[in-house]
Design a protein around this motif. Structure first.
Motif, short mmCIF file in Angstrom:
data_model
loop_
_atom_site.label_atom_id
_atom_site.label_comp_id
_atom_site.label_asym_id
_atom_site.label_seq_id
_atom_site.Cartn_x
_atom_site.Cartn_y
_atom_site.Cartn_z
N UNK A 79 -34.08 23.68 -1.99
CA UNK A 79 -35.04 24.54 -2.55
C UNK A 79 -35.48 23.03 -4.31
N UNK A 80 -34.69 22.31 -3.62
CA UNK A 80 -35.29 21.03 -4.70
C UNK A 80 -37.15 20.05 -4.41
N UNK A 81 -36.96 20.61 -5.35
CA UNK A 81 -38.84 19.60 -5.84
C UNK A 81 -38.77 18.59 -5.12
N UNK A 82 -37.85 17.77 -5.67
CA UNK A 82 -38.15 16.29 -5.59
C UNK A 82 -36.84 15.87 -4.71
N UNK A 83 -38.12 14.78 -3.54
CA UNK A 83 -37.19 14.74 -2.01
C UNK A 83 -35.62 14.51 -2.47
N UNK A 84 -34.98 14.39 -1.28
CA UNK A 84 -33.13 14.67 -1.60
C UNK A 84 -33.17 13.86 0.53
N UNK A 85 -32.48 12.98 -0.52
CA UNK A 85 -31.83 12.36 0.72
C UNK A 85 -30.48 12.61 0.62
N UNK A 86 -29.89 12.75 2.28
CA UNK A 86 -28.26 13.60 2.49
C UNK A 86 -27.68 12.20 3.57
N UNK A 87 -26.69 12.21 3.28
CA UNK A 87 -25.81 11.20 4.09
C UNK A 87 -24.59 12.36 4.41
N UNK A 88 -24.88 12.22 5.79
CA UNK A 88 -23.85 12.87 6.53
C UNK A 88 -22.71 11.86 7.02
N UNK A 89 -21.38 12.40 6.39
CA UNK A 89 -20.70 11.44 6.82
C UNK A 89 -18.94 12.15 7.27
N UNK A 90 -18.49 11.27 7.87
CA UNK A 90 -16.75 11.69 7.74
C UNK A 90 -15.85 10.77 7.26
N UNK A 91 -14.87 11.45 6.95
CA UNK A 91 -13.65 9.98 5.52
C UNK A 91 -12.82 9.07 6.82
N UNK A 92 -13.01 9.11 7.50
CA UNK A 92 -12.67 8.11 8.88
C UNK A 92 -13.03 7.07 8.69
N UNK A 143 -38.13 17.22 1.65
CA UNK A 143 -38.80 17.24 1.39
C UNK A 143 -40.23 18.90 1.25
N UNK A 144 -40.02 19.46 -0.15
CA UNK A 144 -39.69 20.55 0.10
C UNK A 144 -39.18 21.13 1.17
N UNK A 145 -37.75 20.97 1.28
CA UNK A 145 -37.10 22.20 1.73
C UNK A 145 -37.14 21.43 3.73
N UNK A 146 -38.01 20.49 4.08
CA UNK A 146 -38.16 19.86 4.90
C UNK A 146 -37.36 18.80 5.47
N UNK A 147 -37.71 18.53 6.82
CA UNK A 147 -36.34 17.31 7.20
C UNK A 147 -37.95 16.23 7.99
N UNK A 148 -37.89 15.89 6.81
CA UNK A 148 -39.29 14.52 8.05
C UNK A 148 -38.21 13.50 8.22
N UNK A 149 -37.29 12.95 7.76
CA UNK A 149 -36.75 11.80 8.51
C UNK A 149 -34.67 11.39 8.69
N UNK A 150 -34.93 11.21 9.74
CA UNK A 150 -33.42 11.08 10.09
C UNK A 150 -32.90 9.46 11.13
N UNK A 151 -32.07 9.20 10.33
CA UNK A 151 -31.54 7.32 11.00
C UNK A 151 -30.24 7.67 10.69
N UNK A 152 -30.05 7.46 12.35
CA UNK A 152 -28.96 7.60 12.51
C UNK A 152 -28.01 6.33 12.84
#
Length: 170
Positions: A79-92, A143-152
């Motif tokens: 629901x963010x109006x600002x673009x969002x970056x999310x890093x998926x991680x694991x503690x190990x 951006x606007x709730x849609x995934x635009x980029x993915x970096x693995x």
């Protein structure tokens, strides 16, 4: 048997009735007598391994980047109006710690233009499954709730910056 700590290679060889120990390092004097345990590492190597076990370093707690969870996902990311970056991680995950540092820098560099979050994929498997996360680290840009980029994987900062610039320009 070989172990490595801070680019110092430690070796110990054992045979019945014979023990050999070698420590290779520019900071260790080789003239000191080497004591070897009956089953394994040299005395110095064993002490270093014990010291490494007693020291716990966590980059996650030092993060400047806020955490997002399954409960806050919709509100903070979709629901963010600002673009969002999310890093998926694991503690190990060791490589995740390297990516954390980069994401922290990016959060500072793009403050006000991009929101940055981290999500522990082990703690929120539903979100990880929704985005088909099979391995970590993964950085996604929304951006606007849609995934635009993915970096693995672990990439240089410039790689993430280029993806961010593409998302901001779209």
């Amino acid at each position: 048997m070989a172990a490595s700590c801070c680019s110092t290679a430690l070796f110990s060889f054992s045979r019945p009735n014979t023990s050999y120990g070698v420590v290779s390092s520019s900071s260790v004097s080789l003239s000191l007598p080497q004591q070897t345990h009956q089953f394994g590492l040299s005395f110095r190597a064993q002490r270093r391994l014990e010291a490494r076990k007693s020291v716990r370093v966590s980059c996650i707690g030092d993060n400047k980047t806020a955490a997002v969870t399954g409960k806050s996902w919709d509100k903070l990311v979709l629901d963010s109006e600002t673009p969002v970056l999310v890093e998926f991680y694991a503690s190990w995950c060791g490589p995740c710690r390297m990516v954390h540092r980069v994401i922290d820098e990016i959060a500072t560099d793009y403050s006000g233009r991009l929101k940055c979050f981290v999500l522990n994929a082990d703690n929120d498997p539903r979100i990880a499954e929704d985005y088909d996360i099979k391995a970590v680290p993964v950085v996604m840009l929304f951006k606007n709730g849609v995934k635009l980029e993915s970096i693995v994987g672990t990439m240089p900062k410039e790689f993430y910056v280029a993806a961010i610039e593409r998302v901001l320009a779209s």
